[in-house]
Design an enzyme around this catalytic site. Structure first.
Site, PDB file in Angstrom:
ATOM      1  N   LYS A 255       2.244  22.285  27.281  1.00 56.73           N
ATOM      2  CA  LYS A 255       2.420  20.923  26.755  1.00 56.73           C
ATOM      3  C   LYS A 255       1.553  19.976  27.565  1.00 56.73           C
ATOM      4  O   LYS A 255       1.265  20.223  28.741  1.00 56.73           O
ATOM      5  CB  LYS A 255       3.883  20.476  26.880  1.00 56.73           C
ATOM      6  CG  LYS A 255       4.243  19.357  25.939  1.00 56.73           C
ATOM      7  CD  LYS A 255       4.591  19.924  24.581  1.00 56.73           C
ATOM      8  CE  LYS A 255       5.027  18.854  23.611  1.00 56.73           C
ATOM      9  NZ  LYS A 255       5.678  19.473  22.449  1.00 56.73           N
TER      10      LYS A 255
HETATM   11  N1  GLU Z   1       4.357  19.463  19.103  1.00 58.63           N
HETATM   12  C1  GLU Z   1       4.916  20.485  18.256  1.00 58.63           C
HETATM   13  C2  GLU Z   1       6.110  21.129  18.925  1.00 58.63           C
HETATM   14  O1  GLU Z   1       6.724  20.552  19.809  1.00 58.63           O
HETATM   15  C3  GLU Z   1       3.875  21.470  17.769  1.00 58.63           C
HETATM   16  C4  GLU Z   1       3.195  22.287  18.824  1.00 58.63           C
HETATM   17  C5  GLU Z   1       2.040  23.133  18.328  1.00 58.63           C
HETATM   18  O2  GLU Z   1       1.793  23.188  17.143  1.00 58.63           O
HETATM   19  O3  GLU Z   1       1.390  23.739  19.183  1.00 58.63           O
HETATM   20  O4  GLU Z   1       6.544  22.188  18.568  1.00 58.63           O
END
Ligand code: GLU
Length: 437
Positions: free
Chosen positions: A122
């Site tokens: 993240k």
């Molecule tokens: N931000 C989204 C999540 O928390 C998508 C993450 C992604 O597609 O890599 O799952």
């Protein structure tokens, strides 16, 4: 994070915010509960619990008035046992290292629960995108990628949209990375525009995955969603798509909220198309009570206490707490956001017999289609939306059934079962890899 972890990662995390009242601690409690169910050894816990790498960057960006503002940004790789790091980038004023570490931790187990070959990661930048011009946002995004260039890549760590970022930002990421490596590299990031080798269906994928979970819970197709009442907290990508798809399936959306407040239907449900149009035009639902057949609640958080069948928290973390969990009246909480329910609130909901489809299952549709996007990028061949939705439904249904069966087997909640499934898979992959020394 221990001193040893800090040293072994060889990165400076000392600038991070204080870990007091850490959301990571709360996530760790869920981990520990599941580890007990699985009877994990200390060695197994040691290999999968802590983030592998936390990077802090200071990003000098030229603003429109000529001044240079230094933004603080983060990228955390929590685990890479099952594949390259995967997870969004958040642009928000409240971003902190602790939050990003927690979100990366959830991504590891989310990817494992839906069985895609990705690890967890993240990113985040402390900023207020609503107050920045497009040019400032572009400068910030490009600087973020340039500073983190070594830790990103199609086989290393693949970003995606999250709160405050969108397909536009993903396009800048793709372009910056491609320029740096002198190669067209669409698979470095997902959630891109269709015109830029994004995937059909990615935009609505998180809401669609949530819809498939709610259908599974309700016993669809024998039992339809028709007539179920719903309240949705948050009207960004996840909230608005969830509301729209649930209402197309026959649910009545009785309440909606965003940062401006909570709006409740005066009759048989809110017209989601009208709400979406209003939010697009006015940049929020502010004033929606004057145009639609809705009233505005006194406090936005009252949306969580509405008398409905299904509650969809699709905003930020820590919304359902020990203070309001006793007042939740829904039969089902379908978590569209990451971490909307605190550890204590989760226990309270379970005691009250309220089913929670946990975030790491319920909102995994987004990352699942992100995975399908990377598959298409690597092939250079693109599917239509029908094909993408078909695969997404398969992925979500399989994951839902595995979690539900695990919950039944161990007589535990779906939250604990999702952690059990996710952790077990990450531990197994780690053990097959062995420890590189
Ligand atoms: N931000 C989204 C999540 O928390 C998508 C993450 C992604 O597609 O890599 O799952």
């Amino acid at each position: 994070m221990s001193q040893a972890d800090r040293q072994s990662n060889n990165v400076d995390i000392t600038q991070g915010k204080s870990a007091s009242a850490s959301v990571f601690e709360s996530a760790e409690k869920h981990f520990d509960d599941a580890a007990k169910v699985l009877k994990l050894t200390m060695n197994q816990i040691a290999t999968v619990k802590k983030p592998r790498r936390s990077v802090i960057v200071n990003l000098p960006v030229r603003m429109d008035d000529g001044t240079i503002h230094v933004f603080e940004g983060f990228r955390v790789l929590h685990n890479k046992a099952r594949g390259p790091g995967k997870g969004g980038i958040r642009f928000h004023p409240d971003v902190s290292l602790d939050e990003v570490q927690t979100l990366a931790f959830w991504m590891t187990f989310k990817c494992a629960v839906v069985g895609i070959p990705m690890g967890g990661a993240k990113g985040g930048v402390i900023c207020d995108p609503g107050k920045m011009s497009d040019r400032e946002l572009e400068n910030l995004t490009r600087r973020y990628v340039a500073e983190l260039f070594e830790v990103l890549g199609p086989d290393v760590d693949i970003p995606a949209p999250d709160v405050g970022t969108n397909a536009r930002v993903m396009g800048w990421i793709m372009d910056t990375y491609s320029m740096q490596v002198h190669r067209h590299t669409p698979s470095v990031v997902t959630g891109k525009a269709i015109e830029l080798e994004g995937s059909a269906g990615r935009d609505g994928a998180t809401g669609r995955g949530l819809l498939y979970c709610v259908r599974r819970w309700a016993g669809y197709p024998a039992k339809q969603l028709h007539g179920l009442t719903v309240a949705v907290q948050g009207f960004g990508n996840v909230g608005s798509w969830s509301a729209r798809l649930l209402s197309e399936d026959g649910c009545r959306i009785m309440g909606l909220s965003d940062i401006s407040g909570a709006y409740v239907s005066k009759d048989s449900g809110i017209d989601i198309g009208a709400a979406q149009e209003y939010a697009k035009k006015h940049k929020s639902l502010d004033g929606f009570e004057r145009s639609g057949n809705v009233t505005k609640l006194k406090h936005p958080k009252e949306i969580l206490e509405m008398e409905v069948d299904v509650l969809v928290p699709a905003a930020l973390e820590n919304q359902i707490t020990h203070q309001n969990a006793g007042k939740v009246k829904a039969r089902l909480v379908a978590e569209g956001a990451n971490g909307p329910t605190t550890y204590d609130a989760d226990r309270l909901l379970a005691e009250r017999g309220i089913t929670v489809i946990p975030d790491i299952l319920c909102n995994a549709g987004g990352v699942s289609v992100s995975y399908l996007e990377t598959v298409q990028n690597r092939m250079g061949y693109y599917w239509n939306e029908e094909r993408v939705n078909y695969d997404l439904e398969e992925i979500m249904n399989r994951a839902f059934d595995t979690v539900r069966d695990t919950a039944t087997k161990y007589e535990i909640t779906m939250r604990k079962a999702a952690y059990v499934v996710g952790i077990q898979r990450v531990v197994t992959s780690s053990e097959f890899r062995g420890l590189y020394a």
